[in-house]
Design a protein around this motif. Structure first.
Motif, PDB file in Angstrom:
ATOM      1  N   UNK A 238       0.465  -1.506   0.125  1.00  0.00           N
ATOM      2  CA  UNK A 238      -0.279  -0.265   0.020  1.00  0.00           C
ATOM      3  C   UNK A 238       0.566   1.590  -0.038  1.00  0.00           C
ATOM      4  N   UNK A 239       1.599   1.152   0.438  1.00  0.00           N
ATOM      5  CA  UNK A 239       2.781   2.026   0.503  1.00  0.00           C
ATOM      6  C   UNK A 239       3.754   3.075  -1.057  1.00  0.00           C
ATOM      7  N   UNK A 240       3.728   1.840  -1.854  1.00  0.00           N
ATOM      8  CA  UNK A 240       4.018   1.489  -3.609  1.00  0.00           C
ATOM      9  C   UNK A 240       3.012   2.466  -4.382  1.00  0.00           C
ATOM     10  N   UNK A 241       3.777   2.316  -5.042  1.00  0.00           N
ATOM     11  CA  UNK A 241       3.302   2.823  -6.195  1.00  0.00           C
ATOM     12  C   UNK A 241       2.320   2.601  -7.002  1.00  0.00           C
ATOM     13  N   UNK A 242       2.075   1.319  -6.823  1.00  0.00           N
ATOM     14  CA  UNK A 242       0.923   0.753  -7.510  1.00  0.00           C
ATOM     15  C   UNK A 242      -0.218   1.221  -7.649  1.00  0.00           C
ATOM     16  N   UNK A 243      -0.396   1.336  -8.349  1.00  0.00           N
ATOM     17  CA  UNK A 243      -2.482   2.036  -8.727  1.00  0.00           C
ATOM     18  C   UNK A 243      -3.805   1.129  -9.025  1.00  0.00           C
ATOM     19  N   UNK A 244      -3.459   0.051  -8.775  1.00  0.00           N
ATOM     20  CA  UNK A 244      -3.869  -1.763  -8.862  1.00  0.00           C
ATOM     21  C   UNK A 244      -4.938  -1.136  -8.280  1.00  0.00           C
ATOM     22  N   UNK A 245      -6.441  -1.229  -8.335  1.00  0.00           N
ATOM     23  CA  UNK A 245      -7.712  -0.212  -7.839  1.00  0.00           C
ATOM     24  C   UNK A 245      -8.457  -2.005  -6.643  1.00  0.00           C
ATOM     25  N   UNK A 246      -8.134  -3.163  -7.574  1.00  0.00           N
ATOM     26  CA  UNK A 246      -8.816  -3.955  -7.129  1.00  0.00           C
ATOM     27  C   UNK A 246      -7.735  -4.458  -6.168  1.00  0.00           C
ATOM     28  N   UNK A 247      -6.847  -4.628  -6.039  1.00  0.00           N
ATOM     29  CA  UNK A 247      -5.589  -5.272  -5.314  1.00  0.00           C
ATOM     30  C   UNK A 247      -5.024  -3.975  -3.900  1.00  0.00           C
ATOM     31  N   UNK A 248      -5.101  -2.981  -4.198  1.00  0.00           N
ATOM     32  CA  UNK A 248      -5.360  -1.780  -3.014  1.00  0.00           C
ATOM     33  C   UNK A 248      -6.511  -2.357  -2.056  1.00  0.00           C
ATOM     34  N   UNK A 249      -7.593  -2.154  -3.096  1.00  0.00           N
ATOM     35  CA  UNK A 249      -8.424  -1.882  -1.847  1.00  0.00           C
ATOM     36  C   UNK A 249      -8.957  -3.613  -1.591  1.00  0.00           C
ATOM     37  N   UNK A 250      -8.558  -4.495  -1.779  1.00  0.00           N
ATOM     38  CA  UNK A 250      -8.282  -5.667  -1.367  1.00  0.00           C
ATOM     39  C   UNK A 250      -7.052  -5.384   0.033  1.00  0.00           C
ATOM     40  N   UNK A 251      -6.180  -5.610  -0.254  1.00  0.00           N
ATOM     41  CA  UNK A 251      -5.205  -4.714   1.159  1.00  0.00           C
ATOM     42  C   UNK A 251      -5.150  -3.933   2.487  1.00  0.00           C
ATOM     43  N   UNK A 252      -6.120  -2.810   1.678  1.00  0.00           N
ATOM     44  CA  UNK A 252      -6.743  -2.476   3.114  1.00  0.00           C
ATOM     45  C   UNK A 252      -7.182  -3.291   3.934  1.00  0.00           C
ATOM     46  N   UNK A 253      -8.555  -3.573   3.084  1.00  0.00           N
ATOM     47  CA  UNK A 253      -9.750  -4.865   3.743  1.00  0.00           C
ATOM     48  C   UNK A 253      -9.180  -6.172   4.634  1.00  0.00           C
ATOM     49  N   UNK A 254      -7.794  -6.304   4.046  1.00  0.00           N
ATOM     50  CA  UNK A 254      -7.826  -7.485   5.020  1.00  0.00           C
ATOM     51  C   UNK A 254      -6.456  -7.105   5.483  1.00  0.00           C
ATOM     52  N   UNK A 255      -5.721  -6.540   5.032  1.00  0.00           N
ATOM     53  CA  UNK A 255      -5.033  -5.056   6.484  1.00  0.00           C
ATOM     54  C   UNK A 255      -5.975  -5.221   8.096  1.00  0.00           C
ATOM     55  N   UNK A 256      -6.891  -4.133   7.242  1.00  0.00           N
ATOM     56  CA  UNK A 256      -7.621  -3.951   8.585  1.00  0.00           C
ATOM     57  C   UNK A 256      -8.323  -4.990   9.115  1.00  0.00           C
ATOM     58  N   UNK A 257      -8.457  -6.412   8.897  1.00  0.00           N
ATOM     59  CA  UNK A 257      -9.490  -7.486   9.201  1.00  0.00           C
ATOM     60  C   UNK A 257      -8.332  -8.436   9.946  1.00  0.00           C
ATOM     61  N   UNK A 258      -7.203  -8.382   9.458  1.00  0.00           N
ATOM     62  CA  UNK A 258      -5.904  -9.268  10.366  1.00  0.00           C
ATOM     63  C   UNK A 258      -5.598  -7.852  12.006  1.00  0.00           C
ATOM     64  N   UNK A 259      -5.483  -6.624  11.528  1.00  0.00           N
ATOM     65  CA  UNK A 259      -5.215  -6.080  12.782  1.00  0.00           C
ATOM     66  C   UNK A 259      -6.597  -5.843  13.555  1.00  0.00           C
ATOM     67  N   UNK A 260      -7.522  -6.304  13.713  1.00  0.00           N
ATOM     68  CA  UNK A 260      -8.485  -6.066  14.071  1.00  0.00           C
ATOM     69  C   UNK A 260      -8.863  -7.170  14.898  1.00  0.00           C
ATOM     70  N   UNK A 261      -8.131  -8.457  14.185  1.00  0.00           N
ATOM     71  CA  UNK A 261      -7.971  -9.271  14.751  1.00  0.00           C
ATOM     72  C   UNK A 261      -6.696  -9.642  16.159  1.00  0.00           C
ATOM     73  N   UNK A 262      -6.321  -9.130  15.978  1.00  0.00           N
ATOM     74  CA  UNK A 262      -4.927  -9.441  16.136  1.00  0.00           C
ATOM     75  C   UNK A 262      -5.701  -8.540  17.925  1.00  0.00           C
TER      76      UNK A 262
END
Length: 380
Positions: free
Chosen positions: A356-380
């Motif tokens: 997410x800190x990179x320059x990649x602009x693929x919308x689907x993968x960025x949205x999935x990464x944000x969603x999954x990272x939030x889930x994992x952080x909440x789970x912990x």
């Protein structure tokens, strides 16, 4: 005593008068027959019988014989003598130009052909020879207009078309090559031009045209390594993976071994949902040699391992691919595989963050990464 002297003098005079001085025309006629039999050393021996050391016809034939025997310096000496005597002898000038080229005296060769072109602007052969000379000296780009002039004056010159096309391929001027070759094929229906046209169309990504042209050639000739390569790549790009595999395996069966061949086979098996075969061939691609494409090979291998559920090996090869290419999207794939494979999600979170800190602009993968990272952080 005086009478004896006079007697011998008379005998000597008669002897000299009795000798037959060889006629140049007879020598030339005899020599031409010998040359036509490729007996160049014998021809030189006959030429040496001529007492006329200034006859340009004799000297020129000496030059020709020395040239055919590989005695280039003697040939150059002979032709230089001819052109000094006869500055209009274009045949000798042309032979001299070719000899300069063979012996690496490129500046002299260039100067000579420039003079020939200036003297006879309608002679396509001089333009072709000068273009060829520029290619030899690493000035291929500057040879292009001279080859263009050659085929303009002589639209039947297959050799010039071939050399011109290959120079255009070198600078990736595929559309220009396509246009020139299409026009040439109206005059010369030759399979070599058809194959060159297919190469140009491959460069233009006209894959259907490539397949049509090559298959038309195969109606009249056997499959060659070049035609199989052109077909295989084109079939792959059109998602005809069974056909691509067939062509690439033909190359392997013909003795060709290159990393890209195994890559196309492996990637095709990957698209056909045969990950085990994909893994085998992608590994062969890597073994065949490290190249600029190695990052792509590692990525495809990682995908194949991921599809078999072997996330450990997938992570290994995604890392290898990233180290080679630094492609940001690979961080996303690493995060997903860590997410799947390890109970400890800290590495997955770290890679999601890095992605997410990179320059990649693929919308689907960025949205999935944000969603999954939030889930994992909440789970912990």
């Amino acid at each position: 005593m005086r009478l004896v002297f006079v007697f011998f003098a008379l005998v000597a005079s008669v002897s000299v008068l009795g000798q037959v001085i060889p006629d140049n025309n007879e020598i030339l006629k005899e020599v031409d027959g010998i040359i036509n039999s490729y007996q160049f050393e014998k021809a030189l021996a006959v030429l040496e019988q001529s007492p006329d050391t200034f006859n340009t016809e004799i000297i020129q034939r000496k030059g020709y014989c020395h040239s055919r025997l590989g005695n280039y310096q003697q040939a150059i000496d002979a032709y230089e003598t001819v052109v000094k005597t006869d500055s209009t002898n274009t045949g000798a000038f042309n032979q001299l130009g070719q000899l300069y080229s063979r012996t690496g005296e490129y500046d002299l060769a260039k100067e000579l052909y420039q003079k020939l072109m200036a003297a006879d602007t309608a002679n396509s052969f001089y333009y072709k020879q000068y273009a060829s000379l520029l290619v030899q000296t690493g000035e291929g780009v500057y040879a292009i207009p001279y080859y263009l002039k050659t085929v303009e004056m002589n639209p039947h010159d297959l050799e010039a078309y071939s050399s011109l096309a290959n120079l255009l391929f070198d600078i990736e001027a595929y559309d220009m090559a396509d246009s020139i070759l299409m026009n040439a094929l109206k005059t010369i229906r030759h399979p070599q031009l058809k194959l060159l046209l297919a190469k140009a169309q491959l460069g233009e990504k006209k894959y259907k045209s490539v397949i049509n042209n090559v298959n038309e050639l195969l109606l009249y000739s056997d499959t060659t390594v070049t035609s199989a390569r052109l077909l295989g790549i084109s079939y792959f790009q059109l998602d005809k993976h069974d056909e691509a595999i067939s062509c690439m395996k033909y190359l392997v069966g013909s003795g060709a071994e290159a990393d890209w061949i195994y890559y196309y086979i492996g990637a095709s098996y990957q698209q056909l949902n045969n990950p085990d075969s994909a893994i085998a061939y992608l590994n062969k691609a890597i073994e065949a040699g490290i190249s600029n494409n190695i990052g792509t090979y590692y990525t495809q291998l990682a995908i194949s391992y991921e599809n078999t559920g072997d996330f450990k090996n997938a992570i290994h090869y995604y890392k290898a691919a990233y180290e080679n290419s630094k492609s940001d999207i690979l961080l996303y794939h690493l995060a997903r595989n860590y997410d799947q494979f390890y109970k400890d999600k800290s590495s997955a979170i770290a890679y999601y963050k890095k992605y997410l800190s990179s320059d990649d602009t693929i919308k689907v993968t960025r949205e999935y990464s944000q969603q999954r990272m939030q889930q994992l952080t909440d789970f912990r």
